[in-house]
Write an enzyme that holds these catalytic residues in place. Sequence first.
Site, PDB file in Angstrom:
ATOM      1  CE  LYS A 112     -12.907  42.702  53.713  1.00  0.00           C
ATOM      2  NZ  LYS A 112     -12.857  41.622  52.792  1.00  0.00           N
TER       3      LYS A 112
ATOM      4  NE  ARG B  60     -10.868  50.092  43.187  1.00  0.00           N
ATOM      5  CZ  ARG B  60      -9.844  49.246  43.218  1.00  0.00           C
ATOM      6  NH1 ARG B  60     -10.067  47.950  43.201  1.00  0.00           N
ATOM      7  NH2 ARG B  60      -8.612  49.695  43.259  1.00  0.00           N
TER       8      ARG B  60
ATOM      9  CG  ASP C 136      -1.360  33.973  47.416  1.00  0.00           C
ATOM     10  OD1 ASP C 136      -0.321  34.050  48.086  1.00  0.00           O
ATOM     11  OD2 ASP C 136      -1.425  34.257  46.207  1.00  0.00           O
TER      12      ASP C 136
ATOM     13  CG  HIS D  53       0.498  36.918  50.737  1.00  0.00           C
ATOM     14  ND1 HIS D  53       1.319  37.844  51.326  1.00  0.00           N
ATOM     15  CD2 HIS D  53      -0.541  37.611  50.220  1.00  0.00           C
ATOM     16  CE1 HIS D  53       0.800  39.049  51.159  1.00  0.00           C
ATOM     17  NE2 HIS D  53      -0.329  38.940  50.505  1.00  0.00           N
TER      18      HIS D  53
ATOM     19  CG  HIS E  29      -1.881  48.912  49.613  1.00  0.00           C
ATOM     20  ND1 HIS E  29      -2.657  48.173  48.754  1.00  0.00           N
ATOM     21  CD2 HIS E  29      -1.638  48.111  50.668  1.00  0.00           C
ATOM     22  CE1 HIS E  29      -2.889  46.986  49.276  1.00  0.00           C
ATOM     23  NE2 HIS E  29      -2.274  46.915  50.441  1.00  0.00           N
TER      24      HIS E  29
HETATM   25  N1  GLN Z   1      -0.343  36.201  44.804  1.00  0.00           N
HETATM   26  C1  GLN Z   1      -1.281  37.281  44.857  1.00  0.00           C
HETATM   27  C2  GLN Z   1      -0.660  38.494  44.180  1.00  0.00           C
HETATM   28  O1  GLN Z   1       0.494  38.692  44.295  1.00  0.00           O
HETATM   29  C3  GLN Z   1      -1.686  37.630  46.267  1.00  0.00           C
HETATM   30  C4  GLN Z   1      -2.727  38.718  46.302  1.00  0.00           C
HETATM   31  C5  GLN Z   1      -3.355  38.971  47.655  1.00  0.00           C
HETATM   32  O2  GLN Z   1      -2.811  38.696  48.678  1.00  0.00           O
HETATM   33  N2  GLN Z   1      -4.520  39.573  47.684  1.00  0.00           N
HETATM   34  O3  GLN Z   1      -1.331  39.290  43.548  1.00  0.00           O
HETATM   35 ZN    ZN Z   2      -1.744  40.347  49.971  1.00  0.00          ZN
END
Ligand code: GLN
Ligand code: ZN
Length: 759
Positions: free
Chosen positions: A116, A522, A606, A648, A701
Site C-alpha cells: 500500500k 483494479r 471480519d 478474521h 489466491h
Molecule cells: N468473510 C469474507 C469472505 O470470506 C472475508 C473477506 C476478507 O477477509 N477480505 O469473503
Molecule cells: Zn481475508
Amino acid sequence: MIVHNLGYPRIGVGRELKKACEDYFRCASDQTTLIQTGKGLRSNAWQLQKAIGLDLIPSNDFSFYDQVLDVSVMVGAIPQRYASLQAQQTPMDLYFTMARGIQHGGLDITAMEMTKWFDTNYHYIVPEFTPNQSFALCSQKPVDEFLEAKALGILTKPVLISPVSYLLLGKGKGDRADMLNRLLPVYLEVLKKLAQEGATWIQMDEPFLCTDMDETVKPLMEQTYTLIRNTCPTLEIMVATYFEGLRENVAFATRLPVHALHIDLVRAPEQLTGVLAAYPTDKSLSLGVVDGRNIWKNDYEASLRLVQQAVGALGSERVMIAPSCSLLHVPCDLDVESKMSPEIKRWLAFAKQKVVEVVTLKHLAGGDKVADSFRLKREENRADVEDRKHSPLIHNPRVKERVDTLHQLNAQRQSPFSVRRVLQQKALGLPSFPTTTIGSFPQTSEVRSWRAKLKSGEWSQAQYDEHVADEIKRAIQRQEALGIDVLVHGEFERNDMVEYFGEQLSGYVFSQNGWVQSYGSRCVKPPIIYGDIARVAPMTVKWSVYAQSLTTRPVKGMLTGPITMLQWSFVRNDQPRATTALQLALAIRDEVSDLEAAGIRIIQIDEPALREGLPLREADRPAYLEWAVQSFRVSSSSVRDETQIHTHMCYCEFNDIIKQIAELDADVISIETSRSQMELLDAFTAFQYPNDIGPGVYDIHSPRVPSQTEMTALLNKAAALIPAAQLWVNPDCGLKTRGWAETEPALSAMVAAAAGLRK
Ligand code: GLN
Ligand code: ZN
C-alpha cells in the site's frame, strides 16, 4: 498566484484504462490500441485542466500500471529474474510481466511485490534492489510525455518521485548513500533533457518528509537537491509533501535548496503557522487546501483563511494553491452521477470539480478585484457548506445520543475467555482442530448474473431470493458432505463485503461511477458515509437463519467489522473518524444481538482492514488502536458467554499490533498464514496469545489445490508454535474468487488433514 495540480486520475471517467489494459492482457487487442488509449486519456486530462484554468498542469502522472514501477523501469532497476525476458519481450510486455508475473509458454516467473502507498488504498510495486544495485537510463517516459503535451500546446510540470523517496520505497539491503550516488546521475540525465525541451517547473514527490524519517535520510535529500540545482539551474523544483504534516521536519524541509515546497493543509492545517514562521524569503509555498483524499466539496471560507494567512506572510506572488495531494485517490467526475440524490450531490466534489475549486480559490483570493461571477460562486459554496452542516439528512439525534452515552456501556464480554471457552465447548460440542471456512464461497458468473437480473428488473425480488436460497442449500449440503464442522451460508447475496452492509444502513450513499484505482487495472468504488449511521432493519438474519435451518451443525453469522466499513469507504470530514467508527459499531452490535436471538451460535466479524488504518506517524498510533479496539468490542460484546465470536484478518504484519489483537478478545481469530509458511504465527507465539487461532492452511489466491500432506505439514508447524487446543483449521481467506472445481478437493484435503491431526 499560481494554481496547480499534483496529479490527475489516470483511469478515465469510464474506466477506459482498465478496459484497455484487460483487453490487452487477454490478447483481445494489440499494443498500438493500448498505447493510443493511454495517449487519449493523457490528452483529455491535460486539455480539461487547461480549460478549467490551471497554471501548472502535471505530466508523467499517467501510468499504465503504477508510477513507482515506472521509475524502476526508467532507472533500469529490473530484477534479475526478468533479465532473460529482455531479449524476447517488448518493453511494454516486460513492464507488465514485472507487475503481474508470467505463467505460460514454459515461463513461470513471479510478479514483483505490491504494497500500500502510505495510508491509502492504492498499491504500488515495491522496487527490489540488490546490494550493488546499478542504475541506467532505460526509459524516457517523463520526457516523452512532456513532449506529447507540448505538442498539444501545453507546457506541463513533470512529476517525479524523488530519488530519495524512491530508494526508501524499495526493499533490499544496499547502502543507501552508495545507491543514491549511483541513482542520481540517471535522474540528472532525465532532468537535463526536460530542461533542454523547455520544462520550467518540476514536481518532486517527497512523501517521506511527512513520516518518522530517520536522521540519516536528511543529508541524502540535501545532497540531491543541491546537485539538481547546480546541474540544472534553469529548472524550478517543487518538493511535494502530503498525507501528513511535516512536524519535526519543518525546519529541514523549508531550508532545502529548492524553489517551492508543497504542504498538505487538509490533513494538517495547523502546520501552516509553523511553516510560515520558518519560511525563507526566496521560496514559494504551495498550499494543499483542496482535499485530494476525500470527496467533499471544499469549504471556500476555511481555505481562504489559510490562503490569506500565507499571503499575509509571503505576499501573493509566492503563494500557490493546489489540492492536498494527487487526485489519483478520488473518482474522476461528479457530473456523470445522474442517479445520486441532488441534496447529497451538492456536498461533493470529485477530481474535475476539485480542479475547478482550486482555480476558483485563486480568483476569490484576489481581494476586491473579484469578478461578480466568482462572488456568486462563493455565495453558492457558503450555502452548500451550511446546508451540509445543518441538514436533517446527516443528523440523527438518537444515534448521537447512543454514541455519547457509550462510555456507560461496558464493552466487554461477561466472562473472561477461559470461562467462555468451557461454556462454548459444551454448547457447540466441536472436536479438536475444528474445521471451518472464512465465509464466502465461489461467486460464480451465474450467481453474479442473478444480481444483474434483479437490478435490471428482469427478476423480481422473490425470484432472486429463490435462487440465492437454492445456492445456500447446495453450499450447506456440500459442506456437510465434506465433513466441515462449522458451516457458513456462503455470502452469495453479497456483491461486496462493505457495499452489502452500506446499502442497508442509513447514512451511506453510493455513486455509480466513483471508481478509484486500487492497483494496476483494479479499481474500487468506495461507498460514501455522509451522515449518522443507523441500522434500519436486520441485515443478515434472514439468510443466516435459513442456512442454520438446513443443518444441525453450527452455521456462522457473517458480518463486516466497523473499522473495515470505515476504512473502505469515503468518510465524513465533519466528525472524527472514531465517532463514525463507533456509530458503525453500534449498528453491527444490534445485528449481532439479533443474530444471537435468532439462534445463531457463532458470529464472525471480519476486520481485514484493521492494520491498514494505522496512522503514518508512530505518535498517532496508540490513539487509533484504542478506538479501533473499542469499536470492535462495542460491536461484539453484547452476546452471552456461550455465543462464540470469530474475527478474521487478511495477510498482515501482526508483530506491532498483537497486544491490541488480543484486546479484541474474539474467541477465535482466523488469519492468512499459508504463503508465509506460518511465519506470521511467530507474533502470536511470542505474545502467548490466549484465545483460539485458525492459521490459514490453504492459499486461496491461487487456483492450485494444496495436498493433504502439505496442509498437514503446515498444521504440524502451527501445532509446534501454538498449543494444539487453541488451533482451528481453515483456509487463508474467503473463497469467492475461486471455482467449486478447486474448492471442493482443497477443502476435502483440509478436512482430512484435520482428521489426521486429531488422531
Ligand atoms: N468473510 C469474507 C469472505 O470470506 C472475508 C473477506 C476478507 O477477509 N477480505 O469473503
Ligand atoms: Zn481475508
